[in-house]
Scaffold this active site. Structure first.
Site, short mmCIF file in Angstrom:
data_model
loop_
_atom_site.label_atom_id
_atom_site.label_comp_id
_atom_site.label_asym_id
_atom_site.label_seq_id
_atom_site.Cartn_x
_atom_site.Cartn_y
_atom_site.Cartn_z
N LYS A 148 0.88 -0.96 0.31
CA LYS A 148 -0.05 0.49 0.16
C LYS A 148 0.83 1.22 0.52
O LYS A 148 0.64 1.76 -0.46
CB LYS A 148 -1.09 0.25 1.36
CG LYS A 148 -2.06 1.10 1.15
CD LYS A 148 -3.02 1.54 2.60
CE LYS A 148 -1.90 2.45 2.87
NZ LYS A 148 -2.25 2.23 4.98
N ASP A 167 -6.57 1.00 0.57
CA ASP A 167 -6.84 1.04 2.44
C ASP A 167 -7.88 1.15 2.01
O ASP A 167 -8.65 0.00 1.67
CB ASP A 167 -6.23 2.59 2.25
CG ASP A 167 -7.33 3.68 1.47
OD1 ASP A 167 -8.18 3.00 1.08
OD2 ASP A 167 -7.67 4.86 2.50
#
Ligand code: SF4
Length: 250
Positions: A148, A167
């Site tokens: 991420k 996310d």
């Protein structure tokens, strides 16, 4: 920028519409449907980018590490002072994690975050000449950096689409929109990479993150104002003009 849906006064809110069964032949990942979702996101959020304040890739990396389990607003309150006190990656590399803790305390999980940031600085100084790596393999060697964070830095700063940022907002909204049935961020990312054109990966993440902040909240999404409403069959919608689909939820 955000244009609430034109909701007719005659339409009556129906919070329980649909029996959870899908219309025969319905394919939530059909190219036409995905492209309609992308089109509406483009109309809603044409120019969005990362909300974390930063001036270079190192600052973006630090801000992204600090944003875990926190909010961008909170992180943006902390980082200006932090980068004033420690202006370069070399300054961070000289620290013990404990020295950093007071400055990042308010972002939560501050002990781990301090360790990650100082560890990242040391590795970047020692192994990469003080420059944040520009590729996924090297970024994943940096302490505190998983896909991420690497995707945020590569996409937002270096303009390289190596993946899709998943996310909490992208996770929730991709499930509500039936772009994935999975629950694990890595698998969700793979699903999204198959559906969304590569040149849209970075923008799509930012748009969905903004959508999660503005309308598609985890609790009580504002479906009545959402321009995606009539193509969204989320089970946990708060208002619906179309059937809801069982399992399409956060
Ligand atoms: S209709 Fe509701 S659940 Fe669906 S995307 Fe919009 S805000 Fe989210």
């Amino acid at each position: 920028m955000l244009r609430p849906a034109q909701v007719s006064k005659q339409r009556v809110a129906n919070n329980s519409k649909g029996n959870g069964r899908k219309t025969a032949g319905y394919n939530p990942v059909a190219a036409t449907r995905v492209s309609e979702i992308l089109k509406r996101l483009d109309q809603l959020y044409p120019d969005v980018t990362c909300a974390l304040t930063h001036r270079d890739p190192w600052e973006l990396l630090v801000a992204t590490i600090l944003s875990a389990q926190s909010t961008d607003v909170r992180v943006n309150m902390v980082t200006p002072e932090l980068f004033k006190k420690y202006p370069t990656v070399q300054d961070f590399a000289k620290l013990d994690p404990q020295q950093l803790e007071p400055a990042v305390r308010s972002t939560g999980f501050f002990r781990n975050k301090s360790k990650s940031v100082v560890g990242a600085a040391k590795l970047i100084v020692n192994d990469f000449g003080g420059n944040v790596p520009e590729n996924m393999d090297d970024l994943l060697k940096v302490p505190g950096v998983a896909r991420k964070t690497a995707n945020v830095v590569l996409g937002t700063w270096f303009g390289k689409a190596e993946g899709v940022v998943v996310d909490t907002h992208v996770h929730r909204i991709s499930r509500r929109l039936e772009l994935t049935k999975n629950d694990d961020p890595k698998t969700i990312e793979q699903d999204l990479m198959k559906l969304i054109p590569r040149d849209k990966w970075t923008l799509f993440s930012h748009q969905v993150i903004w959508h999660g902040r503005k309308l598609c909240f985890a609790r009580s999404p504002k479906c009545v104002d959402c321009p995606l409403e009539n193509i969204c069959h989320a089970e946990d919608k708060t208002w619906s003009t179309v059937e809801k689909h069982k399992g399409a939820k956060a």
